[in-house]
Design an enzyme around this catalytic site. Structure first.
Site, mmCIF file in Angstrom:
data_model
loop_
_atom_site.group_PDB
_atom_site.id
_atom_site.type_symbol
_atom_site.label_atom_id
_atom_site.label_comp_id
_atom_site.label_asym_id
_atom_site.label_seq_id
_atom_site.Cartn_x
_atom_site.Cartn_y
_atom_site.Cartn_z
ATOM 1 N N LYS A 147 0.783 -1.301 0.210
ATOM 2 C CA LYS A 147 0.071 -0.028 0.021
ATOM 3 C C LYS A 147 0.911 1.160 0.032
ATOM 4 O O LYS A 147 2.111 0.992 0.436
ATOM 5 C CB LYS A 147 -1.042 -0.079 1.232
ATOM 6 C CG LYS A 147 -0.147 -0.025 2.605
ATOM 7 C CD LYS A 147 0.729 0.448 3.077
ATOM 8 C CE LYS A 147 0.626 1.940 3.345
ATOM 9 N NZ LYS A 147 2.083 2.679 3.827
ATOM 10 N N TYR A 236 -4.409 4.126 6.241
ATOM 11 C CA TYR A 236 -5.006 3.352 7.263
ATOM 12 C C TYR A 236 -6.350 3.860 7.740
ATOM 13 O O TYR A 236 -7.249 2.917 8.163
ATOM 14 C CB TYR A 236 -3.792 3.057 8.298
ATOM 15 C CG TYR A 236 -2.860 2.258 7.950
ATOM 16 C CD1 TYR A 236 -2.853 0.874 7.422
ATOM 17 C CD2 TYR A 236 -1.507 3.104 7.683
ATOM 18 C CE1 TYR A 236 -1.687 0.285 7.324
ATOM 19 C CE2 TYR A 236 -0.369 2.168 7.195
ATOM 20 C CZ TYR A 236 -0.378 0.855 7.106
ATOM 21 O OH TYR A 236 0.626 0.233 6.451
HETATM 22 P P1 NAD Z 1 12.360 1.682 2.161
HETATM 23 O O1 NAD Z 1 12.925 2.950 1.572
HETATM 24 O O2 NAD Z 1 12.900 1.166 3.272
HETATM 25 O O3 NAD Z 1 12.813 0.493 0.982
HETATM 26 C C1 NAD Z 1 12.136 0.807 -0.302
HETATM 27 C C2 NAD Z 1 13.153 -0.021 -1.158
HETATM 28 O O4 NAD Z 1 12.856 0.235 -2.822
HETATM 29 C C3 NAD Z 1 14.509 0.125 -1.107
HETATM 30 O O5 NAD Z 1 15.288 -1.185 -0.946
HETATM 31 C C4 NAD Z 1 14.934 0.911 -2.099
HETATM 32 O O6 NAD Z 1 16.436 0.620 -2.337
HETATM 33 C C5 NAD Z 1 14.083 0.455 -3.062
HETATM 34 N N1 NAD Z 1 14.173 1.451 -4.361
HETATM 35 C C6 NAD Z 1 14.153 0.987 -5.515
HETATM 36 N N2 NAD Z 1 14.456 1.968 -6.436
HETATM 37 C C7 NAD Z 1 14.088 2.943 -5.574
HETATM 38 C C8 NAD Z 1 14.016 4.439 -5.979
HETATM 39 N N3 NAD Z 1 13.853 5.005 -6.982
HETATM 40 N N4 NAD Z 1 13.756 5.411 -4.805
HETATM 41 C C9 NAD Z 1 13.703 4.862 -3.552
HETATM 42 N N5 NAD Z 1 13.964 3.514 -3.238
HETATM 43 C C10 NAD Z 1 14.016 2.665 -4.272
HETATM 44 O O7 NAD Z 1 10.826 1.965 2.270
HETATM 45 P P2 NAD Z 1 9.780 0.958 3.072
HETATM 46 O O8 NAD Z 1 9.281 1.743 4.344
HETATM 47 O O9 NAD Z 1 10.222 -0.234 3.069
HETATM 48 O O10 NAD Z 1 8.345 1.187 2.087
HETATM 49 C C11 NAD Z 1 8.445 0.223 1.072
HETATM 50 C C12 NAD Z 1 7.013 -0.087 0.739
HETATM 51 O O11 NAD Z 1 6.369 -0.766 1.596
HETATM 52 C C13 NAD Z 1 6.231 1.366 0.101
HETATM 53 O O12 NAD Z 1 5.061 1.054 -0.555
HETATM 54 C C14 NAD Z 1 5.457 1.534 1.783
HETATM 55 O O13 NAD Z 1 4.274 2.059 1.636
HETATM 56 C C15 NAD Z 1 5.222 0.080 2.013
HETATM 57 N N6 NAD Z 1 5.144 -0.033 3.559
HETATM 58 C C16 NAD Z 1 4.036 -0.970 4.152
HETATM 59 C C17 NAD Z 1 3.816 -0.947 5.391
HETATM 60 C C18 NAD Z 1 2.871 -1.619 6.003
HETATM 61 O O14 NAD Z 1 2.664 -1.764 7.226
HETATM 62 N N7 NAD Z 1 2.029 -2.278 5.126
HETATM 63 C C19 NAD Z 1 4.922 -0.560 6.462
HETATM 64 C C20 NAD Z 1 6.125 0.436 5.596
HETATM 65 C C21 NAD Z 1 6.080 0.320 4.382
#
Ligand code: NAD
Length: 385
Positions: A147, A236
């Site tokens: 999401k 959420y």
């Molecule tokens: P994060 O920044 O920790 O992870 C993002 C990943 O994408 C990294 O590994 C990064 O290297 C990669 N990536 C590839 N191309 C990229 C670019 N151009 N710019 C930035 N990153 C790039 O973020 P996260 O918190 O893990 O979030 C990732 C996804 O998960 C999002 O869609 C977020 O909304 C979702 N999320 C969901 C929950 C949940 O509870 N369901 C919680 C946190 C995050």
């Protein structure tokens, strides 16, 4: 393992997998039993877990989702997709993933030739969900995407169309819809324990610190995140108001406050207050913010009682209180692994050829309402849906 496609053999499989017990404790009373009738696909496939390719090895993927696979009955990590080969190699060793199943963003499409991958799970910044869903569907893989589903209604529709065209499942990872306290709240509301529903308040907030946390950086870049707190965590509050009422809102109003001198809020919004009007008359008053200490709660008010969940959408340790004129009562429930329940549900939908509980259409509904909330905040006018 199974000799024939009989109901008894399904029961036997469920017993062997311990799935009936898992449903009772993990999914809670409001969840439908995942299996109805035995299907040929299940009979052929149930000897193995479905293989998931994790796309994007960021904070959420590595700290929450990947560790949850150990509690899955039907899902297994079989491939990793990352721009960092060292990180991918290290995680592959940790999770027993064959190093030949490590992909990068350039050679990702060759995943089509890998029979070890059934489902592509996209854990990238929101604006990238559409591209990887289309590429995964073209590669003949089912898709689970994080999401918010995407950053525009058009992208959501493209994702739905691509998966339909490829004959593949598309599910949005709304983990709260697999979490026992939330399922219990829905069940109590449906049973009328709160009386007639009148209003809901829902708040989600956190401090975003992009300079200290590289993982937060994309959250304040509009091109990657699509928006600010509303897209990331306000979703959420919105999704909860929809699953708690079981209704779709008919109109929204909204106000935004963002300090534009704060570098975090040059491109995306900080705080949004929005109201949703539902057909039954329920009014939901929701907030999201990137500049308050962590909050993830909701309260549902009926004419007989209120139900409070605080936190409501955390990873662990939820707290439910029900208040009536006799006083407040704490509800004690067994915590469940919502991440594993969500992953298993995706796998079960593939194995049983079922529509996911949170399909692409569910994600699109939220994005459409989010766009209306932005319009209401921008114009100061009520927006009809
Ligand atoms: P994060 O920044 O920790 O992870 C993002 C990943 O994408 C990294 O590994 C990064 O290297 C990669 N990536 C590839 N191309 C990229 C670019 N151009 N710019 C930035 N990153 C790039 O973020 P996260 O918190 O893990 O979030 C990732 C996804 O998960 C999002 O869609 C977020 O909304 C979702 N999320 C969901 C929950 C949940 O509870 N369901 C919680 C946190 C995050």
């Amino acid at each position: 393992m199974l000799s024939s496609s009989t109901t008894e053999s399904r029961r036997q499989f469920l017993r062997q997998a311990g799935l009936t017990a898992a449903v009772a404790t993990v999914a809670g009373p409001a969840a439908a039993l995942p299996f109805s009738e035995p299907l040929a696909a299940m009979q052929n496939e149930n000897q193995r877990k479905l293989g998931f390719a994790i796309v994007g090895l960021g904070k959420f993927a590595t700290q929450q989702m990947m560790p949850a696979f150990k509690d899955c009955k039907h899902a297994n990590i079989t491939a990793l997709v990352s721009g960092s080969p060292d990180k991918a190699k290290k995680l592959a060793a940790e999770y027993g993933v064959d190093p030949k199943n490590i992909y990068n963003y350039q050679n990702f499409d060759s995943i089509k030739d890998n029979p070890a991958v059934d489902v592509v799970y996209i854990v990238l910044p929101p604006s990238m969900h559409m591209e990887y869903t289309l590429r995964a569907a073209k590669a003949g893989k089912h898709v689970l995407t994080e999401k918010p589903m995407a950053t525009s209604v058009e992208d959501c529709q493209k994702m739905i169309d691509a998966c339909n065209k490829a004959g593949k499942k598309l599910m949005v990872a709304y983990r709260a819809q697999f979490e026992p306290f939330n399922l219990d709240a829905i069940s109590r509301i449906k049973k009328g324990e709160l009386g007639k529903l009148r209003q809901i308040t829902a708040d989600h907030g956190r401090i975003v610190k992009p300079t200290e946390e590289p993982a937060e950086a994309w959250r304040v870049v509009k091109k990657l995140a699509g928006g600010g707190s509303l897209m990331d965590i306000g979703v959420y509050s919105l999704n909860a108001a929809r699953y708690l009422t079981g209704e779709e809102p008919t109109e929204v109003t909204a106000q935004e406050f963002s300090d534009k001198s704060d570098p975090r809020f040059k491109e995306v919004e900080d705080t949004i207050h929005f109201t949703l009007r539902f057909p039954s008359g329920v009014l939901a008053s929701c907030t999201s913010s990137y500049s308050i200490q962590e909050v993830k709660r909701y309260r549902v008010f009926g004419d007989k009682a209120f139900l409070d969940l605080d936190p409501a959408t955390d990873y662990y340790e939820h707290n439910m209180t029900i208040g009536t004129k006799e006083g407040d009562m704490k509800v004690s429930l067994k915590e469940g692994n919502q991440f594993a329940a969500e992953l298993d549900h995706m796998a079960e939908c593939v194995l049983e050829n079922k529509t996911p509980k949170t399909p692409g259409e569910e994600g699109l509904k939220d994005i459409r309402i989010i766009m209306a909330i932005y319009e209401a905040a921008r114009t100061g006018k009520k927006v009809k849906l």
